[in-house]
Scaffold this active site. Structure first.
Site: not given
Ligand SMILES: *Cc1c(COP(=O)(O)O)cnc(C)c1O
Length: 430
Positions: A282-285, A321, A325, A353, A382
């Site tokens: 499950e990659p997002g970033r 971000r 972070y 502000c 993000y």
């Molecule tokens: C946020 C999240 C991801 C994705 O994380 P990345 O760092 O963006 O790859 C995958 N699985 C779960 C359960 C998440 O909460």
């Protein structure tokens, strides 16, 4: 925090004829047409990142479910869906968006530590592939909701492997101190409990240890733990046929290292090839971060105590971000600095502000003037997804570039849009 990166280091962003381009389009052209701030995304970057990852993991039979919380824009979702991506969801809203983007339920995985009954019902009605469950209470609610619908819910248990991903504390999710997952010591008992529930079909395990991980050791540790748990659960006579390995693959925000996807795939192969399970990641970033840039214009410059500040028209509400972070994004002038332009260190700050409304201190930028524009790079993930309307600032517009063409993919919000939700007279009449 200082950054000395001032030239693009990611695919699809480069200087041509003295102008910063996204693929074949000069950013200046888009900024002139739509104004700033504006998020720009490269379609080709998304395709290349997808290919890089999918070439590495597809030979292992791994299905990629894009974690759409990183960026849920419909046009970007459609690109990924067209490449074969499923999605990882964390809310009912994301479920609706994924459906609008044309993604079928069988390609959706529903994660998240706090799914409501309504969200669970929507997921079951939408025939999502699986729910990743994080607590016993959640299992009971899913069982109840599924029973009321006359359905059997397919679930996997998200375990907390107690592995420190070595990333920023706010994006670490896999240690025992975090709220995520089921303590791995309890997994067997909870698997047995789930298997006895009449409207639950428990079919596997999941992990997700955090985000922006570039060192492979924590991945190896958590996949090894997963492999051990599969064996243990099977020895008790239960079926384990799916493993969800989570996301977390890190990208290069500056000179830092990226994850090596070949080596990541090898870790999956080494630890889980023999477990005879359907594998998902499950990659997002990783898929979307490098595709995006936030374009902003310098409003004013000033000097205080020997430090130069360039105040730009994008703020922490557009890109939080750095404030959230301590992230340091690279900043690239949209007109290429000439060799004789001296670098002038400056703090790039927003108009909001709050003192935390700063994008960092940059040592290699040329001396910026009022009206100059810069791109804040690696802001595909993000970034717009976390934007707010703090200071009554409208959500910004988004443009997608594909080759030498571009199109608006999200209109700029207006203050009138914001006011439509207010019931000012109602409060006054009390
Ligand atoms: C946020 C999240 C991801 C994705 O994380 P990345 O760092 O963006 O790859 C995958 N699985 C779960 C359960 C998440 O909460």
């Amino acid at each position: 925090m200082d950054s000395d990166i001032s030239r693009p280091h990611v695919d699809c962003f480069s200087y041509e004829d003295g102008k910063l381009h996204v693929e074949g389009v000069a950013i200046e052209t888009i900024a002139r047409e739509y104004g700033t701030p504006v998020y720009i995304y490269s379609a080709e970057s998304v395709r290349r990142r997808w290919k890089l990852l999918s070439d590495a993991v597809t030979p292992l039979g791994v299905q990629i479910c894009y974690a759409m919380k990183a960026n849920n824009n419909l046009s970007l979702l459609r690109i990924l869906a067209g490449l074969g991506a499923g999605v990882d969801l964390v809310s009912g809203g994301e479920l609706e968006r994924a459906r609008v983007a044309g993604i079928p339920g069988e390609k959706m995985v529903f994660s998240g530590v706090g799914k409501t009954s309504e969200e669970i019902r929507a997921a079951l009605e939408g025939e999502v592939h699986q729910l990743n469950v994080e607590s016993v209470e959640e299992l009971k609610v899913i069982d109840e909701v599924a029973g009321a619908l006359g359905k059997i819910a397919t679930v996997v248990l998200r375990i907390n492997p107690d592995v420190d991903a070595g990333t920023h504390p706010k994006i670490t999710t896999g240690t025992r101190k975090n709220k995520f997952g089921i303590d791995y010591h309890q997994v067997l008992a909870i698997y047995e409990f789930a298997a006895r529930l009449p409207h639950i079909n428990v079919v596997g395990l999941a992990v997700h240890i955090g985000s922006q991980i570039t060192d492979l050791t924590p991945f190896r540790q958590s996949f090894e733990r997963l492999s051990g748990l599969v064996e243990m659960v099977r020895q008790r006579g239960y079926t384990v046929e799916r493993l969800d390995l989570g996301g977390g693959l890190g990208v290069a925000y500056g000179a830092g290292q990226r994850i090596d996807v070949e080596a990541y795939a090898k870790v999956i192969g080494d630890t889980l090839r023999d477990c005879d399970c359907a594998l998902t990641i499950e990659p997002g970033r990783f898929l979307i971060a490098e595709a995006g840039a936030l374009i902003t214009t310098v409003i004013y410059n000033k000097e205080t105590d020997g430090e130069r500040f360039s105040i730009v028209d994008a703020g922490m509400n557009d890109l939080m971000r750095p404030a959230l972070y301590d992230a340091l994004h690279p900043v690239w002038p949209i007109i290429e600095p000439t060799a004789d332009q001296r670098a002038t260190p400056c703090h790039l700050v927003g108009p909001v502000c709050e003192s935390s409304d700063t994008f960092g201190r940059f040592t290699s930028l040329p001396r910026l003037k009022r009206g100059d524009r810069v791109a804040i790079g690696v802001t595909g993930a993000y970034s717009a997804a976390m934007a707010s309307t703090y200071n009554a600032r409208p959500l910004v517009q988004k443009v997608l570039v594909n080759g030498d063409r571009y199109s608006l993919i999200r209109r700029k919000q207006t203050v009138a849009d914001q006011l439509r939700y207010e019931l000012a007279d109602a409060g006054h009449a009390l």
